[in-house]
Design an enzyme around this catalytic site. Structure first.
Site, PDB file in Angstrom:
ATOM      1  N   MET A 103       0.845  -1.193   0.000  1.00 20.80           N
ATOM      2  CA  MET A 103       0.000   0.000   0.000  1.00 20.80           C
ATOM      3  C   MET A 103       0.884   1.248   0.000  1.00 20.80           C
ATOM      4  O   MET A 103       0.462   2.336   0.395  1.00 20.80           O
ATOM      5  CB  MET A 103      -0.944  -0.013   1.210  1.00 20.80           C
ATOM      6  CG  MET A 103      -1.889  -1.224   1.157  1.00 20.80           C
ATOM      7  SD  MET A 103      -3.439  -0.995   2.027  1.00 20.80           S
ATOM      8  CE  MET A 103      -2.868  -0.788   3.692  1.00 20.80           C
TER       9      MET A 103
ATOM     10  N   HIS B  68       9.620  -3.678   2.856  1.00 23.85           N
ATOM     11  CA  HIS B  68       9.180  -3.933   1.479  1.00 23.85           C
ATOM     12  C   HIS B  68      10.391  -4.239   0.581  1.00 23.85           C
ATOM     13  O   HIS B  68      10.338  -5.127  -0.260  1.00 23.85           O
ATOM     14  CB  HIS B  68       8.479  -2.686   0.913  1.00 23.85           C
ATOM     15  CG  HIS B  68       7.221  -2.317   1.639  1.00 23.85           C
ATOM     16  ND1 HIS B  68       7.079  -1.142   2.347  1.00 23.85           N
ATOM     17  CD2 HIS B  68       6.038  -2.972   1.774  1.00 23.85           C
ATOM     18  CE1 HIS B  68       5.875  -1.073   2.862  1.00 23.85           C
ATOM     19  NE2 HIS B  68       5.216  -2.168   2.558  1.00 23.85           N
TER      20      HIS B  68
ATOM     21  N   GLY C  37       5.240 -10.304   4.211  1.00 29.52           N
ATOM     22  CA  GLY C  37       6.090 -10.138   5.398  1.00 29.52           C
ATOM     23  C   GLY C  37       5.437 -10.739   6.638  1.00 29.52           C
ATOM     24  O   GLY C  37       4.221 -10.599   6.831  1.00 29.52           O
ATOM     25  N   GLN C  38       6.243 -11.355   7.455  1.00 26.07           N
ATOM     26  CA  GLN C  38       5.735 -12.000   8.679  1.00 26.07           C
ATOM     27  C   GLN C  38       5.131 -11.009   9.663  1.00 26.07           C
ATOM     28  O   GLN C  38       4.360 -11.373  10.537  1.00 26.07           O
ATOM     29  CB  GLN C  38       6.872 -12.759   9.374  1.00 26.07           C
ATOM     30  CG  GLN C  38       6.374 -13.660  10.499  1.00 26.07           C
ATOM     31  CD  GLN C  38       7.453 -13.965  11.505  1.00 26.07           C
ATOM     32  OE1 GLN C  38       8.535 -14.382  11.116  1.00 26.07           O
ATOM     33  NE2 GLN C  38       7.189 -13.754  12.789  1.00 26.07           N
TER      34      GLN C  38
ATOM     35  N   ARG D  85       2.947   2.823   8.898  1.00 27.67           N
ATOM     36  CA  ARG D  85       2.278   3.659   9.898  1.00 27.67           C
ATOM     37  C   ARG D  85       3.279   4.345  10.843  1.00 27.67           C
ATOM     38  O   ARG D  85       2.932   5.344  11.469  1.00 27.67           O
ATOM     39  CB  ARG D  85       1.301   2.827  10.732  1.00 27.67           C
ATOM     40  CG  ARG D  85       0.029   2.507   9.989  1.00 27.67           C
ATOM     41  CD  ARG D  85      -1.032   1.971  10.930  1.00 27.67           C
ATOM     42  NE  ARG D  85      -2.301   1.821  10.247  1.00 27.67           N
ATOM     43  CZ  ARG D  85      -2.665   0.782   9.523  1.00 27.67           C
ATOM     44  NH1 ARG D  85      -1.849  -0.239   9.385  1.00 27.67           N
ATOM     45  NH2 ARG D  85      -3.842   0.737   8.925  1.00 27.67           N
TER      46      ARG D  85
HETATM   47  O1  PAF Z   1      -0.073  -5.646   3.820  1.00 31.52           O
HETATM   48  C1  PAF Z   1      -0.504  -4.775   3.036  1.00 31.52           C
HETATM   49  O2  PAF Z   1       0.158  -3.785   2.743  1.00 31.52           O
HETATM   50  C2  PAF Z   1      -1.877  -4.952   2.419  1.00 31.52           C
HETATM   51  O3  PAF Z   1      -2.744  -5.549   3.322  1.00 31.52           O
HETATM   52  C3  PAF Z   1      -1.862  -5.702   1.077  1.00 31.52           C
HETATM   53  C4  PAF Z   1      -1.401  -7.143   1.233  1.00 31.52           C
HETATM   54  C5  PAF Z   1      -0.959  -4.971   0.093  1.00 31.52           C
HETATM   55  C6  PAF Z   1      -3.280  -5.724   0.491  1.00 31.52           C
HETATM   56  O4  PAF Z   1      -3.782  -4.438   0.305  1.00 31.52           O
END
Ligand code: PAF
Length: 269
Positions: free
Chosen positions: A16, A23, A134-135, A174
């Site tokens: 997101m 990431h 990711g865990q 966040r």
């Molecule tokens: O973990 C996230 O960032 C979201 O839940 C995902 C897997 C991209 C789905 O919108």
């Protein structure tokens, strides 16, 4: 493109945005395993139970693109809402069993239905061989695994360890919303998990959870849950009930909700 004919393997990292090292570690894994790595950035409205949380979700597209370029990601999928949910799009309901109603599910009504909806949709658009997760979002990983089985989606799932800041705070988009003092306080989540891990042998299940609870409250957090479960998120009666125990925490500071988890013990220890 017929990727089977061309024998190209595709790795996919759904996000997101507000990208961080967590990431990037998924992108790097995908690059090692596949010929092509795709990352998506889409702040999925259907998974937010709290409209304010959706509105305040950090959006940093420019720097995300720079980060992806530096990481060598091959393709960025940056869809508009209508591309993911075209007019007339019919929502699927997923039979996720009890898994969607516990922990995160009990505090975020409909959240996992929304996650399944978007991930299935993204997997329809991006026919990947391996999906990287990711865990940090332990329950989400299990839910997505279940969804891919329910919907017979032919991709494997690789789950990577949580990437942490130096003081242990799990990296999360966040975190960028935390003030300096909240950021300092937030390390208590990691410390509470470490406390539970280090005291497995000399405390009871209830003591571990209660003491961790107190640690968080004293640091200004409002606790949604602190739990210790088996690896399938099943409840345990005591600390000998399972070979693998997972500690999970969700807590909020000034309306910023953070989650984290840690494998507390496993069969090899
Ligand atoms: O973990 C996230 O960032 C979201 O839940 C995902 C897997 C991209 C789905 O919108």
């Amino acid at each position: 493109m017929d990727k089977k004919k061309e024998n190209i393997s595709i790795g996919f990292v759904p996000t997101m945005g507000a990208l961080h090292q967590g990431h990037i570690s998924l992108i790097s894994k995908s690059k090692t395993d596949n010929l092509l790595t795709v990352c998506s950035i889409f702040v999925n409205p259907t998974q937010f139970n709290n409209p304010d949380d959706f509105k305040k979700y950090p959006i940093t597209i420019e720097s995300d693109i720079e980060i992806l370029e530096a990481a060598g990601c091959d393709i960025l999928f940056l869809p508009q809402r209508e591309e993911v949910y075209p007019p007339g799009f019919i929502k699927t309901h997923y039979e996720l069993g009890g898994l969607e109603n516990i922990l995160e599910g009990s505090y975020r009504q409909g959240h996992f239905q929304g996650v399944c909806l978007v991930v299935e949709r993204l997997l329809n658009i991006i026919p990947c061989d391996i999906l990287y997760l990711g865990q940090k979002d332990y329950q989400q990983c299990m839910i997505i695994e279940k969804m891919t089985q329910l919907r017979n989606i032919n991709c494997s799932i690789k789950i990577s360890p949580t990437i942490r800041e130096k003081d242990g705070l799990a990296m999360s988009s966040r975190n960028s919303r935390l003030s300096n003092s909240e950021r300092t306080a937030a390390t208590i989540i990691y410390q509470a998990l470490i406390y539970m891990k280090s005291n497995l042998k000399n405390k009871s299940l209830d003591d571990l959870k209660n003491n961790a609870y107190q640690m968080l409250e004293e640091s200004g957090f409002e606790v949604d849950y602190i739990d210790i479960t088996d690896q399938h998120l099943g409840s345990v009666e005591n600390l000998n009930s399972s070979n693998t125990l997972v500690g999970l925490i969700a807590a909020t500071i000034n309306s910023i909700r953070l989650i984290d988890n840690m494998i507390l013990t496993n069969i090899d220890e």
